[in-house]
Write a protein that holds these residues in place. Structure first.
Motif, mmCIF file in Angstrom:
data_model
loop_
_atom_site.group_PDB
_atom_site.id
_atom_site.type_symbol
_atom_site.label_atom_id
_atom_site.label_comp_id
_atom_site.label_asym_id
_atom_site.label_seq_id
_atom_site.Cartn_x
_atom_site.Cartn_y
_atom_site.Cartn_z
ATOM 1 N N VAL A 48 0.829 -1.217 0.000
ATOM 2 C CA VAL A 48 0.000 0.000 0.000
ATOM 3 C C VAL A 48 0.862 1.267 0.000
ATOM 4 O O VAL A 48 0.335 2.374 -0.033
ATOM 5 N N ASP A 49 2.179 1.107 0.013
ATOM 6 C CA ASP A 49 3.114 2.236 0.037
ATOM 7 C C ASP A 49 3.545 2.524 -1.402
ATOM 8 O O ASP A 49 4.271 1.736 -2.011
ATOM 9 N N ASP A 50 3.097 3.664 -1.957
ATOM 10 C CA ASP A 50 3.416 3.877 -3.374
ATOM 11 C C ASP A 50 4.827 4.432 -3.571
ATOM 12 O O ASP A 50 5.215 4.760 -4.693
ATOM 13 N N THR A 51 5.611 4.486 -2.510
ATOM 14 C CA THR A 51 7.040 4.751 -2.706
ATOM 15 C C THR A 51 7.833 3.443 -2.821
ATOM 16 O O THR A 51 9.054 3.457 -2.923
ATOM 17 N N ILE A 52 7.126 2.320 -2.791
ATOM 18 C CA ILE A 52 7.767 1.011 -2.979
ATOM 19 C C ILE A 52 7.291 0.423 -4.311
ATOM 20 O O ILE A 52 6.088 0.299 -4.543
ATOM 21 N N GLY A 53 8.248 0.058 -5.163
ATOM 22 C CA GLY A 53 7.893 -0.466 -6.486
ATOM 23 C C GLY A 53 8.281 -1.920 -6.696
ATOM 24 O O GLY A 53 7.997 -2.496 -7.758
ATOM 25 N N ALA A 54 8.936 -2.535 -5.734
ATOM 26 C CA ALA A 54 9.275 -3.958 -5.821
ATOM 27 C C ALA A 54 9.645 -4.438 -4.422
ATOM 28 O O ALA A 54 10.099 -3.650 -3.589
ATOM 29 N N ILE A 55 9.414 -5.726 -4.181
ATOM 30 C CA ILE A 55 9.718 -6.322 -2.871
ATOM 31 C C ILE A 55 10.597 -7.553 -3.106
ATOM 32 O O ILE A 55 10.318 -8.353 -4.007
ATOM 33 N N VAL A 56 11.651 -7.671 -2.320
ATOM 34 C CA VAL A 56 12.532 -8.841 -2.398
ATOM 35 C C VAL A 56 12.391 -9.643 -1.113
ATOM 36 O O VAL A 56 12.439 -9.084 -0.014
ATOM 37 N N LEU A 57 12.198 -10.948 -1.268
ATOM 38 C CA LEU A 57 12.111 -11.860 -0.122
ATOM 39 C C LEU A 57 13.270 -12.838 -0.212
ATOM 40 O O LEU A 57 13.468 -13.479 -1.253
ATOM 41 N N THR A 58 14.054 -12.931 0.861
ATOM 42 C CA THR A 58 15.192 -13.854 0.850
ATOM 43 C C THR A 58 15.388 -14.439 2.238
ATOM 44 O O THR A 58 14.621 -14.131 3.163
ATOM 45 N N GLY A 59 16.407 -15.309 2.386
ATOM 46 C CA GLY A 59 16.678 -15.936 3.674
ATOM 47 C C GLY A 59 18.121 -15.712 4.098
ATOM 48 O O GLY A 59 19.007 -15.573 3.255
ATOM 49 N N ALA A 60 18.357 -15.688 5.398
ATOM 50 C CA ALA A 60 19.716 -15.563 5.916
ATOM 51 C C ALA A 60 20.297 -16.958 6.127
ATOM 52 O O ALA A 60 19.585 -17.877 6.535
ATOM 53 N N GLY A 61 21.590 -17.116 5.823
ATOM 54 C CA GLY A 61 22.270 -18.375 6.090
ATOM 55 C C GLY A 61 22.135 -19.381 4.960
ATOM 56 O O GLY A 61 22.093 -19.004 3.788
ATOM 57 N N ARG A 62 22.017 -20.666 5.329
ATOM 58 C CA ARG A 62 22.068 -21.755 4.335
ATOM 59 C C ARG A 62 20.733 -22.020 3.664
ATOM 60 O O ARG A 62 20.640 -22.858 2.773
ATOM 61 N N ALA A 63 19.670 -21.369 4.142
ATOM 62 C CA ALA A 63 18.346 -21.699 3.617
ATOM 63 C C ALA A 63 17.571 -20.449 3.204
ATOM 64 O O ALA A 63 17.761 -19.372 3.783
ATOM 65 N N PHE A 64 16.719 -20.596 2.210
ATOM 66 C CA PHE A 64 15.631 -19.637 1.985
ATOM 67 C C PHE A 64 14.619 -19.954 3.089
ATOM 68 O O PHE A 64 14.409 -19.171 3.995
ATOM 69 N N ALA A 65 14.071 -21.153 3.056
ATOM 70 C CA ALA A 65 13.295 -21.704 4.172
ATOM 71 C C ALA A 65 13.201 -23.213 3.969
ATOM 72 O O ALA A 65 12.856 -23.669 2.877
ATOM 73 N N ALA A 66 13.535 -23.968 5.040
ATOM 74 C CA ALA A 66 13.514 -25.435 4.944
ATOM 75 C C ALA A 66 12.130 -25.988 5.231
ATOM 76 O O ALA A 66 11.986 -27.152 5.600
ATOM 77 N N GLY A 67 11.112 -25.142 5.096
ATOM 78 C CA GLY A 67 9.743 -25.642 5.205
ATOM 79 C C GLY A 67 9.014 -25.088 6.391
ATOM 80 O O GLY A 67 9.539 -24.255 7.135
ATOM 81 N N ALA A 68 7.788 -25.567 6.558
ATOM 82 C CA ALA A 68 7.030 -25.230 7.759
ATOM 83 C C ALA A 68 7.781 -25.804 8.948
ATOM 84 O O ALA A 68 8.548 -26.761 8.816
ATOM 85 N N ASP A 69 7.574 -25.202 10.107
ATOM 86 C CA ASP A 69 8.294 -25.627 11.310
ATOM 87 C C ASP A 69 7.737 -26.956 11.800
ATOM 88 O O ASP A 69 6.634 -27.033 12.345
ATOM 89 N N ILE A 70 8.527 -28.016 11.564
ATOM 90 C CA ILE A 70 8.071 -29.376 11.872
ATOM 91 C C ILE A 70 7.873 -29.533 13.381
ATOM 92 O O ILE A 70 6.919 -30.174 13.837
ATOM 93 N N LYS A 71 8.774 -28.890 14.148
ATOM 94 C CA LYS A 71 8.693 -29.029 15.612
ATOM 95 C C LYS A 71 7.412 -28.389 16.149
ATOM 96 O O LYS A 71 6.854 -28.838 17.142
#
Ligand code: HXC
Length: 260
Positions: A48-71
């Motif tokens: 909803v912020d028109d000063t933002i024109g793109a969004i980047v999603l990434t992960g820190a470390g060895r994974a983007f995401a290893a899935g839903a939290d199994i625990k």
């Protein structure tokens, strides 16, 4: 510039690009409810912020995401799973109109692969690994994997991946059509941020229309999709960005869009 930093997810912006980082590397960024709320809230604010024109999603470390939290979900019963409508909250990401780019730095497994597939574009590090290993846990994908992976790579490969639970590397994911481009791991974020900067300079109404129309290809017949595209194309002529874009081309200069 940091905007907000809820537990396990970092949110910031650089220029016109919003950045969301899954940051629970000790758990390979396994996706719990807190992460879901934080990612969805951040993406909705950027949208909803028109000063933002793109969004980047990434992960820190060895994974983007290893899935839903199994625990977190191991001991749930059916009543709780359905009562909470487990993982339905992620669907909000598919309604984000601002281009959402997944920069997949490592493991994108299960819900992690499904999260990447909810984004508009996936760019992968050469070290990335994709898969839907839920079958090894006695379940099936639950955040869209059976549907989006099948649409992305076709039935043969989707079925093989989902039945065996094996991982595929970045090159295989690229040749299968899941990934737009593969880049060297150490250049991933710079490369994706540069791409996002470029996208964020374009006309925002045109970007919104483009993400909606490409998504519509999965939801409508060809004739319906083409008709919707044509009307949207016609509507673009109501904006000064169309005049600016076409005049800039003719005058051999860079366009300066107003609606951005
Ligand atoms: C909770 C996780 C996790 C997960 C990794 N971890 N994945 N915790 N949920 N999905 C934790 C590990 O328990 C471990 O914690 C730490 O992260 C590091 O992981 P290791 O296994 O030690 O690393 P490694 O040996 O390098 O193996 C990496 C891996 C493996 C191959 C990615 O972690 C793995 O197979 N993870 C699970 C992948 C998976 O099945 N994903 C699908 C989840 S189901 P400790 O505390 O021991 O150090 C899903 C369903 C979606 O996503 C919706 C439908 C229901």
């Amino acid at each position: 510039e940091a905007v907000d930093a809820p537990a396990g997810v970092l949110v910031g912006r650089r220029g016109r690009v919003g950045l969301i980082v899954l940051d629970r590397p000790q758990a390979l960024n396994a996706l719990n409810n807190q992460a879901m709320d934080a990612v969805v809230t951040a993406a909705e604010r950027f949208d909803v912020d028109d000063t933002i024109g793109a969004i980047v999603l990434t992960g820190a470390g060895r994974a983007f995401a290893a899935g839903a939290d199994i625990k977190e979900m191991a001991e749930l019963g059916y009543a709780e799973a359905t009562g909470r409508d487990l993982f339905a909250g992620w669907d909000a990401l598919t309604r984000i109109r601002t281009p959402l780019i997944a920069a997949v730095n490592g493991f994108a497994l299960g819900g992690g692969c499904e999260l990447a597939m909810m984004c508009d574009v996936i760019i992968a590090a050469d070290t990335a690994k994709f898969g839907q290993p839920e079958i090894n846990l006695g379940v099936v994908p639950g955040m869209g994997g059976t549907q989006r992976l099948t649409r992305a790579v076709g039935k043969a490969k989707a079925m093989e991946l989902i039945l065996t639970g094996r991982m595929m590397d970045a090159r295989e994911a690229e040749s299968a059509g899941l990934v737009a481009r593969v880049v060297a791991a150490d250049a991933l974020l710079d490369d994706v941020l540069a791409m996002a900067d470029g996208i964020a300079e374009k006309s925002l109404p045109a970007l919104y229309a483009a993400t909606e129309l490409v998504d519509a290809a999965f939801e409508s017949t060809l004739a319906e999709g083409v008709a919707r595209e044509r009307r949207t194309f016609h509507a673009a002529f109501a904006l000064d960005d169309q005049k600016e874009g076409m005049r800039a081309f003719i005058e051999k200069r860079e366009p300066r869009f107003t609606h951005r």
